[in-house]
Motif scaffolding. Sequence first.
Motif, PDB file in Angstrom:
ATOM      1  N   PHE A 113       0.825  -1.207   0.000  1.00 38.26           N
ATOM      2  CA  PHE A 113       0.000   0.000   0.000  1.00 38.26           C
ATOM      3  C   PHE A 113       0.860   1.259   0.000  1.00 38.26           C
ATOM      4  CE2 PHE A 113       0.306   1.571   4.351  1.00 38.26           C
ATOM      5  CZ  PHE A 113      -0.211   2.847   4.237  1.00 38.26           C
ATOM      6  N   LYS A 114       2.145   1.144   0.379  1.00 42.10           N
ATOM      7  CA  LYS A 114       3.028   2.302   0.424  1.00 42.10           C
ATOM      8  C   LYS A 114       3.210   2.961  -0.956  1.00 42.10           C
ATOM      9  CE  LYS A 114       4.268   2.560   4.813  1.00 42.10           C
ATOM     10  NZ  LYS A 114       3.747   1.350   5.436  1.00 42.10           N
ATOM     11  N   PRO A 239      -4.581  -2.738   9.303  1.00 47.52           N
ATOM     12  CA  PRO A 239      -3.382  -2.944  10.124  1.00 47.52           C
ATOM     13  C   PRO A 239      -2.804  -1.600  10.555  1.00 47.52           C
ATOM     14  CG  PRO A 239      -2.857  -3.249   7.800  1.00 47.52           C
ATOM     15  CD  PRO A 239      -4.343  -3.024   7.873  1.00 47.52           C
ATOM     16  N   MET A 240      -2.231  -1.572  11.757  1.00 47.93           N
ATOM     17  CA  MET A 240      -1.712  -0.305  12.274  1.00 47.93           C
ATOM     18  C   MET A 240      -0.222  -0.400  12.584  1.00 47.93           C
ATOM     19  SD  MET A 240      -4.753   0.805  14.931  1.00 47.93           S
ATOM     20  CE  MET A 240      -4.577  -0.623  16.020  1.00 47.93           C
ATOM     21  N   GLY A 243      -0.426   4.119  12.695  1.00 57.46           N
ATOM     22  CA  GLY A 243      -1.856   4.412  12.837  1.00 57.46           C
ATOM     23  C   GLY A 243      -2.384   5.337  11.757  1.00 57.46           C
ATOM     24  N   SER A 244      -1.497   5.790  10.876  1.00 54.58           N
ATOM     25  CA  SER A 244      -1.885   6.779   9.864  1.00 54.58           C
ATOM     26  C   SER A 244      -2.909   6.216   8.869  1.00 54.58           C
ATOM     27  CB  SER A 244      -0.637   7.261   9.124  1.00 54.58           C
ATOM     28  OG  SER A 244      -0.995   8.086   8.052  1.00 54.58           O
ATOM     29  N   LEU A 245      -2.649   5.029   8.324  1.00 54.49           N
ATOM     30  CA  LEU A 245      -3.566   4.447   7.335  1.00 54.49           C
ATOM     31  C   LEU A 245      -4.986   4.360   7.897  1.00 54.49           C
ATOM     32  CD1 LEU A 245      -4.272   2.962   4.675  1.00 54.49           C
ATOM     33  CD2 LEU A 245      -3.418   0.852   5.727  1.00 54.49           C
ATOM     34  N   LEU A 303       4.969  -3.538  10.801  1.00 56.66           N
ATOM     35  CA  LEU A 303       4.070  -2.850  11.745  1.00 56.66           C
ATOM     36  C   LEU A 303       4.766  -2.535  13.063  1.00 56.66           C
ATOM     37  CD1 LEU A 303       0.800  -4.979  11.264  1.00 56.66           C
ATOM     38  CD2 LEU A 303       1.507  -2.914  10.042  1.00 56.66           C
ATOM     39  N   THR A 379      -2.210  -5.279   2.988  1.00 58.64           N
ATOM     40  CA  THR A 379      -1.376  -4.132   2.620  1.00 58.64           C
ATOM     41  C   THR A 379      -0.009  -4.472   2.036  1.00 58.64           C
ATOM     42  OG1 THR A 379      -0.813  -4.060   4.961  1.00 58.64           O
ATOM     43  CG2 THR A 379      -2.450  -2.476   4.185  1.00 58.64           C
ATOM     44  N   GLY A 380       0.370  -5.767   2.044  1.00 51.83           N
ATOM     45  CA  GLY A 380       1.702  -6.077   1.527  1.00 51.83           C
ATOM     46  C   GLY A 380       1.820  -7.522   1.065  1.00 51.83           C
TER      47      GLY A 380
HETATM   48  C1  LIG Z   1       3.240   0.944   6.516  1.00 51.26           C
HETATM   49  C2  LIG Z   1       2.377  -0.242   6.521  1.00 51.26           C
HETATM   50  C3  LIG Z   1       1.111  -0.268   7.156  1.00 51.26           C
HETATM   51  C4  LIG Z   1       0.457   0.849   7.941  1.00 51.26           C
HETATM   52  O1  LIG Z   1       1.245   1.858   8.356  1.00 51.26           O
HETATM   53  P1  LIG Z   1       0.700   3.138   9.136  1.00 51.26           P
HETATM   54  O2  LIG Z   1       1.970   3.742   9.641  1.00 51.26           O
HETATM   55  O3  LIG Z   1      -0.187   2.679  10.245  1.00 51.26           O
HETATM   56  O4  LIG Z   1       0.008   4.000   8.160  1.00 51.26           O
HETATM   57  C5  LIG Z   1       0.359  -1.415   7.027  1.00 51.26           C
HETATM   58  N1  LIG Z   1       0.813  -2.491   6.347  1.00 51.26           N
HETATM   59  C6  LIG Z   1       2.001  -2.501   5.748  1.00 51.26           C
HETATM   60  C7  LIG Z   1       2.429  -3.742   5.036  1.00 51.26           C
HETATM   61  C8  LIG Z   1       2.833  -1.392   5.803  1.00 51.26           C
HETATM   62  O5  LIG Z   1       4.022  -1.430   5.187  1.00 51.26           O
END
Ligand SMILES: *Cc1c(COP(=O)(O)O)cnc(C)c1O
Length: 418
Positions: A113-114, A239-240, A243-245, A303, A379-380
Amino acid sequence: MSEKHGYMKALRCRECGREYPLEATHVCEFDFGPLEVAYDYERIKKSLTAEAVTARPRSMWRYRELLPLAGEPTVGLQAGFTPLVKADRLAKKLGIRELWIKNDAVNYPTLSFKDRVVSVALSRSKELGFDTVACASTGNLANSVAAQAASAGLKAYVFIPNDLEHGKIVNSLIYGANVIGIKGHYDEVNRLCAEIAGKFAWAFVNVNMRPYYAEGSKSMAFEIAEQLGWQAPQHTVVPMASGSLLTKIHKGYQELVKTGLIARDGAKIHGAQASGCAPISAAQKAGLDFFKPVKPDTIAKSLAIGTPADGFYALKVMRETGGAAEDITDAEIREAIQLLAETEGIFAETAGGVTVGAAKKLIASGKIPANESAVLCITGNGLKTLDAIQGHVRKPREIRPSLREFEALVAQEEKAKA
Ligand SMILES: *Cc1c(COP(=O)(O)O)cnc(C)c1O
Ligand SMILES: [Zn+2]
């Protein structure tokens, strides 16, 4: 777009509301509150209609008016618009009526997601005239900054804890970025980067560029709502790390209401962490407004942030939407990775295991009711965290290239089953 700053109005402090010019800056001088991009929603409403969005290319940039650029994007034009998959087989296993996977494990170009946040941060960095970009990363951010800086012709410095997964390190080095491994955990990397950002005139995507960078995460919420037929889901599990997402998924749904793209937002937002680094989850479960920093110890390295910058706001979002948090052990993370793979054919990294495993707990406890519908944010990609499951998956059975040996193997298997 007529005005100098596109659809942006200013940077605004989340605490006191003071406004700042749209520069590379991220904290309020009065109360150290985080700055966030403020938009001209009235003007956005006029050009961001459902018809306009669906006629545009299938990338996160179809929501361009709600992303913080003055002009058109120049980096990461293909990022986003990942599949939203109906996960009936996993739903059955988790005991819920309806389940969806938002699959950012196949985001472009670096499979997390990055790629969303970095596309925004680097496009904005170019607008502001930077020639060098940098980041403090738990792995995926480093991969995306390295790759996208390469394609944009920007110089890149990425700072990571030196104990990351092999796959994440190689995936940063291959693009020619300057990769600096710090002998310490992420929170120490981050502190060092804040100091470096003060000395070097670089665009640090998650330090001085953070207000722009973080906005990129909203696109995940925009797409989920569009892919569900222009509605917010009842439950979203996120996932946090910092916590930004989680906070931006909430902001994303709200902005769709503000601009009239969806009728209402009743989405409950739930947070997932690894028990080996669960400052936000622990606080939520204890009913606290503030988290207590921890020292991370988990296989979910992406995380592993012990002092989450947006932890306070993530707790607020869960409280206000009626969401909850859960955390799971490393063994449960591995099990959940396998469950997702075996039911849906999706190989997620450790953070994906965290999300699936935490969702399982939330459903079992009734915090996500079994007769409702949920979206899980994956997210990954699992190919980047092979270290985490090596030694925990079955081994292939080996035979010589002989039909007889294969028949013997099948016969043996039949016998074992009988
Ligand atoms: C960075 C990341 C997140 C969430 O990151 P936040 O700092 O909470 O925004 C979630 N999943 C993956 C795989 C990430 O790399
Ligand atoms: Zn302020």
